[in-house]
Each structure stands twice: as C-alpha cells, then as structure tokens.
Design a protein around this motif. Structure first.
Motif, PDB file in Angstrom:
ATOM      1  N   ARG A 144     -15.085 -14.710  30.790  1.00  0.00           N
ATOM      2  CA  ARG A 144     -15.330 -13.279  31.001  1.00  0.00           C
ATOM      3  C   ARG A 144     -15.136 -12.482  29.716  1.00  0.00           C
ATOM      4  N   HIS A 145     -14.764 -13.141  28.644  1.00  0.00           N
ATOM      5  CA  HIS A 145     -14.520 -12.468  27.364  1.00  0.00           C
ATOM      6  C   HIS A 145     -15.729 -12.633  26.453  1.00  0.00           C
ATOM      7  N   LEU A 146     -16.812 -11.976  26.861  1.00  0.00           N
ATOM      8  CA  LEU A 146     -18.044 -12.023  26.084  1.00  0.00           C
ATOM      9  C   LEU A 146     -18.029 -10.922  25.045  1.00  0.00           C
ATOM     10  N   ARG A 147     -18.827 -11.082  24.018  1.00  0.00           N
ATOM     11  CA  ARG A 147     -18.919 -10.069  22.970  1.00  0.00           C
ATOM     12  C   ARG A 147     -20.343 -10.044  22.444  1.00  0.00           C
ATOM     13  N   PRO A 148     -20.696  -8.985  21.719  1.00  0.00           N
ATOM     14  CA  PRO A 148     -22.012  -8.984  21.083  1.00  0.00           C
ATOM     15  C   PRO A 148     -22.098 -10.133  20.067  1.00  0.00           C
ATOM     16  N   GLY A 149     -23.271 -10.720  19.968  1.00  0.00           N
ATOM     17  CA  GLY A 149     -23.466 -11.788  18.992  1.00  0.00           C
ATOM     18  C   GLY A 149     -23.434 -11.232  17.576  1.00  0.00           C
ATOM     19  N   ARG A 150     -22.974 -12.061  16.661  1.00  0.00           N
ATOM     20  CA  ARG A 150     -22.918 -11.677  15.241  1.00  0.00           C
ATOM     21  C   ARG A 150     -23.786 -12.620  14.437  1.00  0.00           C
ATOM     22  N   GLU A 151     -24.291 -12.106  13.340  1.00  0.00           N
ATOM     23  CA  GLU A 151     -25.089 -12.929  12.446  1.00  0.00           C
ATOM     24  C   GLU A 151     -24.297 -14.175  12.071  1.00  0.00           C
ATOM     25  N   GLY A 152     -24.923 -15.321  12.218  1.00  0.00           N
ATOM     26  CA  GLY A 152     -24.267 -16.576  11.880  1.00  0.00           C
ATOM     27  C   GLY A 152     -23.573 -17.271  13.038  1.00  0.00           C
ATOM     28  N   ASP A 153     -23.360 -16.568  14.173  1.00  0.00           N
ATOM     29  CA  ASP A 153     -22.779 -17.236  15.336  1.00  0.00           C
ATOM     30  C   ASP A 153     -23.717 -18.365  15.768  1.00  0.00           C
ATOM     31  N   PRO A 154     -23.207 -19.595  15.924  1.00  0.00           N
ATOM     32  CA  PRO A 154     -24.076 -20.664  16.422  1.00  0.00           C
ATOM     33  C   PRO A 154     -24.343 -20.455  17.911  1.00  0.00           C
ATOM     34  N   VAL A 155     -25.612 -20.479  18.293  1.00  0.00           N
ATOM     35  CA  VAL A 155     -26.006 -20.231  19.670  1.00  0.00           C
ATOM     36  C   VAL A 155     -26.724 -21.459  20.217  1.00  0.00           C
ATOM     37  N   TYR A 156     -26.312 -21.878  21.403  1.00  0.00           N
ATOM     38  CA  TYR A 156     -26.973 -23.001  22.085  1.00  0.00           C
ATOM     39  C   TYR A 156     -28.418 -22.632  22.364  1.00  0.00           C
ATOM     40  N   LEU A 157     -29.340 -23.507  21.962  1.00  0.00           N
ATOM     41  CA  LEU A 157     -30.760 -23.282  22.209  1.00  0.00           C
ATOM     42  C   LEU A 157     -31.247 -24.156  23.358  1.00  0.00           C
ATOM     43  N   LEU A 158     -31.014 -25.474  23.284  1.00  0.00           N
ATOM     44  CA  LEU A 158     -31.470 -26.376  24.333  1.00  0.00           C
ATOM     45  C   LEU A 158     -30.864 -27.760  24.163  1.00  0.00           C
ATOM     46  N   THR A 159     -30.990 -28.556  25.210  1.00  0.00           N
ATOM     47  CA  THR A 159     -30.658 -29.978  25.168  1.00  0.00           C
ATOM     48  C   THR A 159     -31.918 -30.711  25.592  1.00  0.00           C
ATOM     49  N   GLU A 160     -32.389 -31.566  24.733  1.00  0.00           N
ATOM     50  CA  GLU A 160     -33.637 -32.274  24.997  1.00  0.00           C
ATOM     51  C   GLU A 160     -33.580 -33.672  24.416  1.00  0.00           C
ATOM     52  N   TRP A 189     -27.312 -16.903  15.585  1.00  0.00           N
ATOM     53  CA  TRP A 189     -27.590 -15.793  16.508  1.00  0.00           C
ATOM     54  C   TRP A 189     -28.847 -15.009  16.120  1.00  0.00           C
ATOM     55  N   GLN A 190     -28.976 -14.672  14.847  1.00  0.00           N
ATOM     56  CA  GLN A 190     -30.086 -13.814  14.426  1.00  0.00           C
ATOM     57  C   GLN A 190     -31.448 -14.504  14.555  1.00  0.00           C
ATOM     58  N   PHE A 191     -31.471 -15.829  14.739  1.00  0.00           N
ATOM     59  CA  PHE A 191     -32.727 -16.570  14.880  1.00  0.00           C
ATOM     60  C   PHE A 191     -32.964 -17.046  16.310  1.00  0.00           C
ATOM     61  N   TYR A 192     -32.077 -16.674  17.228  1.00  0.00           N
ATOM     62  CA  TYR A 192     -32.162 -17.213  18.589  1.00  0.00           C
ATOM     63  C   TYR A 192     -33.509 -16.915  19.259  1.00  0.00           C
ATOM     64  N   ASN A 193     -33.921 -15.661  19.307  1.00  0.00           N
ATOM     65  CA  ASN A 193     -35.159 -15.302  20.010  1.00  0.00           C
ATOM     66  C   ASN A 193     -36.374 -15.978  19.389  1.00  0.00           C
ATOM     67  N   GLN A 194     -36.447 -16.009  18.074  1.00  0.00           N
ATOM     68  CA  GLN A 194     -37.562 -16.660  17.390  1.00  0.00           C
ATOM     69  C   GLN A 194     -37.568 -18.167  17.688  1.00  0.00           C
ATOM     70  N   SER A 195     -36.396 -18.781  17.681  1.00  0.00           N
ATOM     71  CA  SER A 195     -36.280 -20.218  17.952  1.00  0.00           C
ATOM     72  C   SER A 195     -36.635 -20.538  19.401  1.00  0.00           C
ATOM     73  N   LEU A 196     -36.196 -19.691  20.311  1.00  0.00           N
ATOM     74  CA  LEU A 196     -36.511 -19.881  21.716  1.00  0.00           C
ATOM     75  C   LEU A 196     -38.019 -19.815  21.932  1.00  0.00           C
ATOM     76  N   GLN A 197     -38.685 -18.897  21.252  1.00  0.00           N
ATOM     77  CA  GLN A 197     -40.138 -18.790  21.375  1.00  0.00           C
ATOM     78  C   GLN A 197     -40.834 -20.031  20.812  1.00  0.00           C
ATOM     79  N   LEU A 198     -40.331 -20.557  19.691  1.00  0.00           N
ATOM     80  CA  LEU A 198     -40.895 -21.794  19.136  1.00  0.00           C
ATOM     81  C   LEU A 198     -40.751 -22.946  20.134  1.00  0.00           C
ATOM     82  N   ALA A 199     -39.588 -23.054  20.773  1.00  0.00           N
ATOM     83  CA  ALA A 199     -39.364 -24.111  21.758  1.00  0.00           C
ATOM     84  C   ALA A 199     -40.311 -23.959  22.945  1.00  0.00           C
TER      85      ALA A 199
END
Length: 128
Positions: free
Chosen positions: A24-40, A84-94
């Motif tokens: 429950r302790h979420l926060r805004p993402g920061r540049e450089g935070d590693p974000v899970y994209l997928l498991t494949e 974090w800053q590349f998450y949306n772009q990476s998700l779209q590529l996937a």
C-alpha cells in the motif's frame, strides 16, 4: 500511474494498492526506477531486447524459470525490466511485437489470400 518499490510494478492510482504484491506504500515513479515490463519465453524476450536496443532503451533481464514439459524442449522464461521513463514506450514495443507475431500468415486463408480455388469441397477431398 504509481510505482511499487517492493516488486517494481507499475500500479493504477485508483487502486491505491499494488495488485501484484499488495503493498500500500506506492509512490510516483522516478527516472531510473526499474519497472517490470513482462515475463516471456527467451525467444520473444530476445526479439524484444533487439527492439529496445534499436530504440536505445536500457533494460535488464532476470531468469524467471526453466520448465520442462513432456515431449517439449526446455523453455526458459525471463523477467524483463526497463527504466521508469521508458516504460510506456517499451510496453508499446512489446505490444507491437506480439501483434506482429500473431498477424503473420501461418498457413491460414485470409481475405488477401482467399480465392475460389483455395477451397476444396469435401467431395473433392474424398476423391468422389
């Protein structure tokens, strides 16, 4: 979108809780935070890694699991993380890669390849 620092998943702000780990302790993402994209599976991840490299998006992969199924080769799956800053772009590529893989003509008749000659009636097939 919020960030879960425990499991590194992006979270919807409306939920207020990480749906992956329950934090429950979420926060805004920061540049450089590693974000899970997928498991494949490894093959898919390798194709996606190539696309990320073309776009100059840094990434990190971690072994997820190695599974063996009867009569099937070993299948290795990987977790893929991006900053974090590349998450949306990476998700779209996937997503684009998934669509491209599934839209390839795999021997099925499509509108583009369909013709009267492409269909064989049951009678012709049985030699009647």
């Amino acid at each position: 979108m919020l960030y879960c620092p425990d499991c590194m998943h992006p979270c919807d702000e409306e939920d207020g809780v990480c749906l992956n780990c329950g934090n429950r302790h979420l926060r805004p993402g920061r540049e450089g935070d590693p974000v899970y994209l997928l498991t494949e599976a490894t093959d898919f991840v390798k194709m996606l890694e190539w696309l990320l490299e073309q776009e100059k998006i840094p990434y990190m992969d971690k072994n997820a699991e190695l599974s063996t199924k009867p009569y099937v080769m070993e299948v290795r799956t990987l977790h893929l993380f991006v900053p974090w800053q590349f998450y949306n772009q990476s998700l779209q590529l996937a997503k684009d890669l998934i669509v491209a893989e599934h839209s390839e003509n795999k021997g099925y008749i499509t509108d583009e390849t369909a013709s009267e000659d492409a269909y064989v009636s049951d009678e012709e097939d049985l030699g009647e």
